[in-house]
Design an enzyme around this catalytic site. Structure first.
Site, mmCIF file in Angstrom:
data_model
loop_
_atom_site.group_PDB
_atom_site.id
_atom_site.type_symbol
_atom_site.label_atom_id
_atom_site.label_comp_id
_atom_site.label_asym_id
_atom_site.label_seq_id
_atom_site.Cartn_x
_atom_site.Cartn_y
_atom_site.Cartn_z
ATOM 1 N NE ARG A 146 -3.948 1.478 2.758
ATOM 2 C CZ ARG A 146 -4.558 1.673 3.934
ATOM 3 N NH1 ARG A 146 -4.099 1.064 5.015
ATOM 4 N NH2 ARG A 146 -5.619 2.436 4.022
ATOM 5 C CD GLU A 205 17.794 1.101 0.180
ATOM 6 O OE1 GLU A 205 19.012 0.868 0.183
ATOM 7 O OE2 GLU A 205 17.027 0.765 1.100
ATOM 8 C CG ASN A 263 2.019 11.350 0.635
ATOM 9 O OD1 ASN A 263 1.187 11.542 -0.253
ATOM 10 N ND2 ASN A 263 2.715 12.340 1.172
#
Length: 700
Positions: free
Chosen positions: A584, A661, A587
């Site tokens: 999920r 990353e 933001n």
């Protein structure tokens, strides 16, 4: 009220744009300034230190040398042990400092210090046949250096000795160069020593305030409660700031010699190429065998990298090959070569970035040898469970990423034959590569929540290194408390706050967020939806047993289009798309920014970045941003990243996984795979140079 998954502007954005967000160097006034003295030989010992001219310079407060430096209590870390002996382990090692009333005075006086040496022969050249090469006890991340399933070497040797058989093989070497982290804000620290209270305070540009305390307190002979480290805003780190380095020790030493006077030390851009870590060069040998239908039967990944005599750091470049694709027979191995160089350290996706470059280019070579679409090759070797552990995947939507990316990118327009597509003066090619990054949640995180006057204050010693943690943690807290985000305040960036682990390994949000959710749920259970004034609660993150039952990782697919000039070989990337499954998105706005940043890093890795070490003297000569090339705006065109709608209930209570990353992993491979499709030239050694492509350019 649902806050997670909705787009929020960064709450620290306005202050950063206005220049009012304080970074490490901007704290404390009436400070003294430190300029370091560094070794000018790569190996040997100091025989003399003439500081008379420096000490007589007006404005000089103190000259620090191995003869008058504080004695360190713990010298087990070669990276942190400085000024304790005359021994020199690498060129550029910190061997002293001048502290003065102004940075200009400190620099001038430092240049007046004369150091003499007894110089020894040094060795800084990395090669896989080095006689001192060895297999480490473990590699970065705590992984075992070797792994083996079945008998891959026998199968590969038999296939190599058979002509025209049913097995197709790839056996190639791939390399990545030495690289250096260069965040916009260099490493900086402001240190002050309160002799009466025996407390050392640091304003440090770090990815972990409490990590600085836990690492430096034993070195300096202090108890943890005698140190406080603050980092409210950090201008990037990319791993290099994940742990303190010798510059922090030097600043602390100087502050202890000048009690009550803050000492400021900003590492210069040139010194960013010396004592604050780097990505070690790697060489990987990939051997693959597959049947004519494209099913991989054997895989061997042997990775070599350099380390340092001053301290061991082993890049885990072969680890991703243990579980990326199905193969009944598999072996991975790691070797390191100790050299007279500074100690390597983390650089964005250590291990995964160089290792997946090798693995994903080898997969492209195998697809070409099989005359198979490179996406289809990955489809045929999709493992139903983790090949390394046998655990089920919590979520592995790699093929969904490829399908969605192919649809959006127009993969069906790719011409399989290399050098067959041209647009005006450019040869055009498309390339793909897989991406993955392990999901990490660090133990030992805690958060406190206080309610007062209708507002909630959440405290945790997390660090925002530019990734948006200020905003993300506010969203997580509001969602868990079921309140609007505008009634939640966040306090982070201070080692005095409840415990938090490093902003590294894409683990920060997962680790800190889990602690905040645990505290919020306990807060609501105790105080309800209408908490009394001054209600307060602290809690540690709850254990997540699913992390042992499942293999939890993120996956993605990179799509790249390149254009190569038919006369000059100049490489341009007009389009790049990444499709990722990261759980999920807390933001979406800042997640997309992180992914695009990683992909841009991958372009840089493929085409630009390379630290060149002069082995005659042992130092990096490309030690500024004029010679150490990174992309500029003109190099980055249409780069986009999207996330699949995905919630991983096994990963974190937020349903999220890390995103910092994964954008760089595999992206460099996608670039050079596209170069091959455009020109027929296979680039196996990064970065790609124009002259690498000369043999693939048309005669007219």
């Amino acid at each position: 009220m649902t806050a997670i998954g909705t787009s929020h502007a960064r709450i620290d954005g306005a202050d950063k744009v206005r220049g009012t967000a304080p970074y490490a160097y901007e704290h404390l006034t009436e400070a003294a300034y430190l300029w370091p003295i560094t070794a000018t030989i790569a190996r040997g010992r100091i025989t003399g230190f003439d500081t008379a001219a420096a000490e007589s310079t007006p404005g000089v407060l103190y000259v620090l040398t191995p003869e008058n430096a504080p004695e360190l209590a713990d010298t087990s870390s070669g990276d942190l042990t400085i000024l304790q002996s005359p021994e020199i382990a690498y060129r550029g090692q910190l061997i002293g400092a001048v502290v003065a009333e102004s940075p200009e005075t400190a620099r001038e006086a430092a240049s007046a210090v004369t150091v003499t040496y007894d110089e020894d022969a040094h060795d800084t050249e990395f090669r896989v046949d080095h006689p001192d090469s060895y297999r480490p006890e473990q590699v970065n991340g705590g992984f075992e250096p070797t792994s083996q399933d079945g008998d891959p070497d026998r199968i590969l040797d038999e296939a190599a000795s058979t002509t025209g058989g049913d097995t197709v093989t790839v056996d190639q070497w791939y390399s990545t160069p030495e690289e250096h982290n260069n965040p916009m804000e260099p490493h900086t620290v402001v240190a002050t020593w309160d002799a009466d209270a025996a407390v050392l305070t640091l304003y440090d540009s770090t990815q972990s305030t409490q990590g600085v305390v836990s690492s430096l307190a034993p070195v300096l002979g202090l108890e943890p409660e005698q140190m406080r480290v603050m980092a409210p805003h950090v201008g990037g780190g990319f791993g290099s700031k994940g742990s303190p380095h010798s510059h922090d020790v030097l600043a602390a030493m100087a502050a202890m010699r000048l009690p009550g006077r803050p000492v400021k030390f900003a590492v210069t851009r040139q010194h960013m190429f010396v004592y604050v870590g780097h990505r070690a060069p790697t060489r990987s040998r990939l051997r693959l065998a597959a049947d004519r239908d494209g099913h991989i039967t054997a895989m061997v990944h042997e990775a070599f990298t350099h380390s340092a005599h001053a301290g061991e750091f082993a890049e885990q470049a072969a680890v991703t090959s243990r579980s990326m694709y199905s193969a009944d027979h598999r072996r991975t191995d790691h070797h390191v070569v100790p050299l007279d160089v500074p100690v390597p350290f983390w650089m964005r996706a250590p291990g995964e970035a160089p290792g997946m470059f090798a693995g994903e280019v080898a997969m492209d070579e195998l697809a070409h040898a099989l005359d198979l679409d490179p996406i289809e090759l990955r489809v045929r070797n999709e493992p139903p469970e983790d090949p390394e552990t046998g655990n089920p995947w919590s979520s592995r939507r790699l093929l969904d990423c490829f399908r969605e990316g192919a649809r959006r990118f127009g993969w069906e327009r790719r011409v399989a034959e290399p050098a067959a597509r041209r647009n005006g003066r450019q040869l055009v090619g498309l390339g793909v590569a897989s991406s993955t990054y392990p999901h990490m949640v660090q133990p030992g995180n805690a958060a406190s929540i206080t309610h007062r006057d209708g507002r909630y204050t959440v405290r945790i010693a997390a660090t925002d290194i530019g990734t948006g943690a200020w905003t993300t943690l506010k969203i997580i807290a509001a969602d868990a408390l079921d309140v609007p985000t505008d009634v939640v305040d966040i306090e982070i960036g201070d080692s005095a706050l409840p415990s938090a682990t490093v902003a590294g390994g894409s683990s920060g949000t997962s680790s800190w967020g889990s602690a905040i959710v645990t505290a919020a749920h306990q807060f609501r259970a105790r105080f309800g939806d209408d908490p009394p004034p001054d209600a307060e609660l602290s809690a540690e993150a709850a254990d997540n047993p699913d992390l042992e039952k499942f293999t939890v990782a993120s996956f993605g697919a990179h799509f790249v289009e390149v254009g190569v000039d038919i006369d000059t070989g100049e490489i341009r990337i007009p389009r790049m798309l990444g499709v990722f499954s990261i759980g999920r998105a807390i933001n979406p706005r800042t997640v997309r920014s992180q992914l695009i940043g990683g992909m841009t890093f991958g372009i840089s890795m493929a085409l630009h970045e390379e630290s060149v070490r002069d082995h005659r003297f042992g130092h990096v000569v490309t030690q500024d941003l004029a010679e150490y090339h990174i992309p500029v705006h003109a190099d980055i065109a249409d780069v986009d990243a999207i996330c699949l709608d995905d919630r991983d209930e096994h990963a974190t209570p937020m349903g999220s996984r890390g995103a910092g990353e994964i954008g760089i992993v595999g992206s460099a491979a996608a670039v050079v795979n596209a170069i091959y499709n455009a020109t027929g030239v296979r680039v196996r050694n990064l970065p790609a140079h124009l002259d690498d492509l000369l043999g693939g350019l048309p005669d007219q």
